[in-house]
Design a protein around this motif. Structure first.
Motif, PDB file in Angstrom:
ATOM      1  N   ARG A 145       0.833  -1.199   0.000  1.00 60.59           N
ATOM      2  CA  ARG A 145       0.000   0.000   0.000  1.00 60.59           C
ATOM      3  C   ARG A 145       0.867   1.248   0.000  1.00 60.59           C
ATOM      4  NH1 ARG A 145      -1.614   2.791   4.299  1.00 60.59           N
ATOM      5  NH2 ARG A 145      -1.154   1.061   5.704  1.00 60.59           N
ATOM      6  N   PHE A 146       1.979   1.215   0.747  1.00 65.16           N
ATOM      7  CA  PHE A 146       2.874   2.376   0.800  1.00 65.16           C
ATOM      8  C   PHE A 146       3.444   2.688  -0.577  1.00 65.16           C
ATOM      9  CE2 PHE A 146       4.160   0.999   5.335  1.00 65.16           C
ATOM     10  CZ  PHE A 146       3.018   1.558   5.856  1.00 65.16           C
ATOM     11  N   PHE A 147       3.915   1.655  -1.265  1.00 61.49           N
ATOM     12  CA  PHE A 147       4.624   1.863  -2.518  1.00 61.49           C
ATOM     13  C   PHE A 147       3.712   1.903  -3.742  1.00 61.49           C
ATOM     14  CE2 PHE A 147       8.043   0.600   0.262  1.00 61.49           C
ATOM     15  CZ  PHE A 147       9.026   1.491  -0.106  1.00 61.49           C
ATOM     16  N   ARG A 148       2.502   1.435  -3.621  1.00 59.71           N
ATOM     17  CA  ARG A 148       1.605   1.389  -4.776  1.00 59.71           C
ATOM     18  C   ARG A 148       0.421   2.341  -4.648  1.00 59.71           C
ATOM     19  NH1 ARG A 148       4.630  -0.717  -8.626  1.00 59.71           N
ATOM     20  NH2 ARG A 148       5.451  -2.723  -8.037  1.00 59.71           N
ATOM     21  N   GLY A 149       0.283   3.000  -3.530  1.00 64.32           N
ATOM     22  CA  GLY A 149      -0.851   3.894  -3.325  1.00 64.32           C
ATOM     23  C   GLY A 149      -0.839   5.070  -4.293  1.00 64.32           C
ATOM     24  N   ALA A 150      -2.044   5.540  -4.624  1.00 68.50           N
ATOM     25  CA  ALA A 150      -2.185   6.643  -5.578  1.00 68.50           C
ATOM     26  C   ALA A 150      -1.510   7.911  -5.069  1.00 68.50           C
ATOM     27  CB  ALA A 150      -3.663   6.901  -5.862  1.00 68.50           C
ATOM     28  N   ASP A 151      -1.611   8.177  -3.768  1.00 69.04           N
ATOM     29  CA  ASP A 151      -1.009   9.398  -3.230  1.00 69.04           C
ATOM     30  C   ASP A 151       0.514   9.356  -3.353  1.00 69.04           C
ATOM     31  OD1 ASP A 151      -3.503  10.371  -2.592  1.00 69.04           O
ATOM     32  OD2 ASP A 151      -3.384   9.822  -0.471  1.00 69.04           O
ATOM     33  N   LEU A 152       1.101   8.221  -3.005  1.00 66.17           N
ATOM     34  CA  LEU A 152       2.560   8.121  -3.118  1.00 66.17           C
ATOM     35  C   LEU A 152       2.983   8.151  -4.581  1.00 66.17           C
ATOM     36  CD1 LEU A 152       5.364   7.848  -1.911  1.00 66.17           C
ATOM     37  CD2 LEU A 152       5.024   5.371  -1.832  1.00 66.17           C
ATOM     38  N   THR A 153       2.205   7.520  -5.433  1.00 68.20           N
ATOM     39  CA  THR A 153       2.506   7.558  -6.866  1.00 68.20           C
ATOM     40  C   THR A 153       2.550   9.003  -7.348  1.00 68.20           C
ATOM     41  OG1 THR A 153       1.568   5.373  -7.274  1.00 68.20           O
ATOM     42  CG2 THR A 153       1.688   6.866  -9.158  1.00 68.20           C
ATOM     43  N   ALA A 154       1.554   9.784  -6.960  1.00 71.32           N
ATOM     44  CA  ALA A 154       1.522  11.198  -7.354  1.00 71.32           C
ATOM     45  C   ALA A 154       2.713  11.944  -6.765  1.00 71.32           C
ATOM     46  CB  ALA A 154       0.213  11.839  -6.907  1.00 71.32           C
ATOM     47  N   TYR A 155       3.043  11.633  -5.514  1.00 73.01           N
ATOM     48  CA  TYR A 155       4.181  12.290  -4.869  1.00 73.01           C
ATOM     49  C   TYR A 155       5.479  11.954  -5.611  1.00 73.01           C
ATOM     50  CZ  TYR A 155       7.633  13.672  -1.429  1.00 73.01           C
ATOM     51  OH  TYR A 155       8.716  14.244  -0.813  1.00 73.01           O
ATOM     52  N   LEU A 156       5.689  10.687  -5.913  1.00 74.95           N
ATOM     53  CA  LEU A 156       6.902  10.283  -6.633  1.00 74.95           C
ATOM     54  C   LEU A 156       6.956  10.939  -8.008  1.00 74.95           C
ATOM     55  CD1 LEU A 156       7.144   6.488  -5.722  1.00 74.95           C
ATOM     56  CD2 LEU A 156       8.644   8.324  -4.926  1.00 74.95           C
ATOM     57  N   ARG A 157       5.834  10.998  -8.683  1.00 73.38           N
ATOM     58  CA  ARG A 157       5.793  11.648 -10.004  1.00 73.38           C
ATOM     59  C   ARG A 157       6.142  13.132  -9.887  1.00 73.38           C
ATOM     60  NH1 ARG A 157       4.103   8.120 -13.814  1.00 73.38           N
ATOM     61  NH2 ARG A 157       2.741   6.435 -13.166  1.00 73.38           N
ATOM     62  N   SER A 158       5.721  13.772  -8.786  1.00 73.55           N
ATOM     63  CA  SER A 158       6.041  15.191  -8.602  1.00 73.55           C
ATOM     64  C   SER A 158       7.546  15.403  -8.405  1.00 73.55           C
ATOM     65  CB  SER A 158       5.277  15.773  -7.403  1.00 73.55           C
ATOM     66  OG  SER A 158       5.847  15.369  -6.167  1.00 73.55           O
ATOM     67  N   LYS A 159       8.247  14.351  -8.016  1.00 75.67           N
ATOM     68  CA  LYS A 159       9.697  14.421  -7.844  1.00 75.67           C
ATOM     69  C   LYS A 159      10.425  13.897  -9.090  1.00 75.67           C
ATOM     70  CE  LYS A 159      11.052  14.347  -3.277  1.00 75.67           C
ATOM     71  NZ  LYS A 159      11.364  15.699  -3.440  1.00 75.67           N
ATOM     72  N   GLY A 160       9.658  13.554 -10.139  1.00 74.94           N
ATOM     73  CA  GLY A 160      10.270  13.115 -11.384  1.00 74.94           C
ATOM     74  C   GLY A 160      10.495  11.614 -11.482  1.00 74.94           C
ATOM     75  N   TRP A 161       9.888  10.834 -10.602  1.00 69.08           N
ATOM     76  CA  TRP A 161      10.048   9.383 -10.592  1.00 69.08           C
ATOM     77  C   TRP A 161       8.750   8.714 -11.024  1.00 69.08           C
ATOM     78  CZ3 TRP A 161      14.666   7.168  -9.557  1.00 69.08           C
ATOM     79  CH2 TRP A 161      15.599   7.874  -8.785  1.00 69.08           C
ATOM     80  N   THR A 162       8.878   7.541 -11.628  1.00 66.69           N
ATOM     81  CA  THR A 162       7.740   6.640 -11.716  1.00 66.69           C
ATOM     82  C   THR A 162       7.892   5.705 -10.519  1.00 66.69           C
ATOM     83  OG1 THR A 162       8.875   4.936 -13.007  1.00 66.69           O
ATOM     84  CG2 THR A 162       7.725   6.699 -14.244  1.00 66.69           C
ATOM     85  N   PRO A 163       6.797   5.149 -10.002  1.00 68.85           N
ATOM     86  CA  PRO A 163       6.930   4.228  -8.870  1.00 68.85           C
ATOM     87  C   PRO A 163       7.845   3.041  -9.183  1.00 68.85           C
ATOM     88  CG  PRO A 163       4.661   4.890  -9.105  1.00 68.85           C
ATOM     89  CD  PRO A 163       5.394   5.429 -10.307  1.00 68.85           C
ATOM     90  N   ASP A 164       7.748   2.511 -10.401  1.00 61.23           N
ATOM     91  CA  ASP A 164       8.588   1.367 -10.759  1.00 61.23           C
ATOM     92  C   ASP A 164      10.068   1.739 -10.794  1.00 61.23           C
ATOM     93  OD1 ASP A 164       6.463  -0.367 -10.874  1.00 61.23           O
ATOM     94  OD2 ASP A 164       6.366  -0.431 -13.056  1.00 61.23           O
ATOM     95  N   ARG A 165      10.386   2.919 -11.312  1.00 61.69           N
ATOM     96  CA  ARG A 165      11.795   3.311 -11.379  1.00 61.69           C
ATOM     97  C   ARG A 165      12.337   3.585  -9.982  1.00 61.69           C
ATOM     98  NH1 ARG A 165      15.915   1.824 -14.336  1.00 61.69           N
ATOM     99  NH2 ARG A 165      17.575   3.360 -14.263  1.00 61.69           N
ATOM    100  N   PHE A 166      11.556   4.259  -9.157  1.00 62.68           N
ATOM    101  CA  PHE A 166      11.993   4.513  -7.788  1.00 62.68           C
ATOM    102  C   PHE A 166      12.169   3.180  -7.055  1.00 62.68           C
ATOM    103  CE2 PHE A 166      11.621   5.673  -3.331  1.00 62.68           C
ATOM    104  CZ  PHE A 166      12.479   6.762  -3.265  1.00 62.68           C
ATOM    105  N   GLY A 167      11.223   2.263  -7.266  1.00 64.91           N
ATOM    106  CA  GLY A 167      11.338   0.937  -6.656  1.00 64.91           C
ATOM    107  C   GLY A 167      12.576   0.204  -7.136  1.00 64.91           C
ATOM    108  N   TYR A 168      12.831   0.269  -8.440  1.00 64.41           N
ATOM    109  CA  TYR A 168      14.020  -0.378  -9.000  1.00 64.41           C
ATOM    110  C   TYR A 168      15.280   0.163  -8.346  1.00 64.41           C
ATOM    111  CZ  TYR A 168      17.849  -1.560 -12.103  1.00 64.41           C
ATOM    112  OH  TYR A 168      19.058  -2.006 -12.587  1.00 64.41           O
TER     113      TYR A 168
END
Length: 192
Positions: A82-105
């Motif tokens: 939930r932490f890593f796949r949640g919509a809010d975190l996804t939006a937050y990561l995107r605002s920092k220039g990351w996709t969730p998958d790339r940040f996870g990688y």
């Protein structure tokens, strides 16, 4: 010991977040193939990405804490996912220039690289202990030849897996992490 424990927890948390994908991948690879990053279809990270990750990891953990989702308080894989796949975190990561998958990688690879460096450091002593154990087994009159052979084969398999641990991470990533390992451990320790 505390520093090693904290960044090891980060690895476990990150891997747990991707447990379903990892389990599927393991069934396809077989048990003897070793660990691969669940995000393995991505290109190795660059020095620029590592610097961005080092800058952003503390912010991501603070964001999680501020939203009541402390990674270190997760109790099971579904909490972590939930932490890593949640919509809010996804939006937050995107605002920092990351996709969730790339940040996870990058997160998984940083942890794997640190573990590989640690393993390389410990290999001489571990090899010495394994060789001492093999000698004791060979000299043990209370073990049958078959028992000795089976036990020695198990020890050699462990030795081989330990020696090949760094093969699971791209050499380019390992080269980027090695000179920054102390700083990376500190970042993980202070922000996990």
């Amino acid at each position: 010991m505390r520093n090693v424990t904290r960044w090891t927890v980060v690895l476990i948390v990150t891997l747990s977040a991707t447990l379903p994908l990892f389990a599927q991948q393991q069934s396809q690879m077989g048990p003897d193939m070793g660990f691969r990053n669940p995000y393995q279809n991505q290109q190795p990270f660059t020095g620029q990405e590592l610097s961005r990750w080092m800058r952003d990891w503390p912010d991501v953990t603070k964001w999680l804490d501020a939203h009541g989702d402390s990674v270190s308080q997760a109790e099971n894989p579904s909490d972590i996912a939930r932490f890593f796949r949640g919509a809010d975190l996804t939006a937050y990561l995107r605002s920092k220039g990351w996709t969730p998958d790339r940040f996870g990688y990058v997160t998984v690879e940083v942890a794997l690289c640190l573990a590989a460096v640690e393993m390389e450091t410990q290999m001489p002593e571990a090899n010495s202990q394994i060789e001492d154990s093999i000698k004791q087994i060979q000299d043990n009159p209370n073990m049958s030849a078959a028992q000795k052979q089976a036990t020695i084969e198990q020890l050699r398999a462990v030795q081989s897996q330990m020696g090949g641990f760094s093969a699971n991470v791209p050499k380019s990533e390992l080269a980027l992490v090695k000179p920054k390992q102390d700083e990376l451990k500190k970042i993980l320790d202070e922000n996990s």
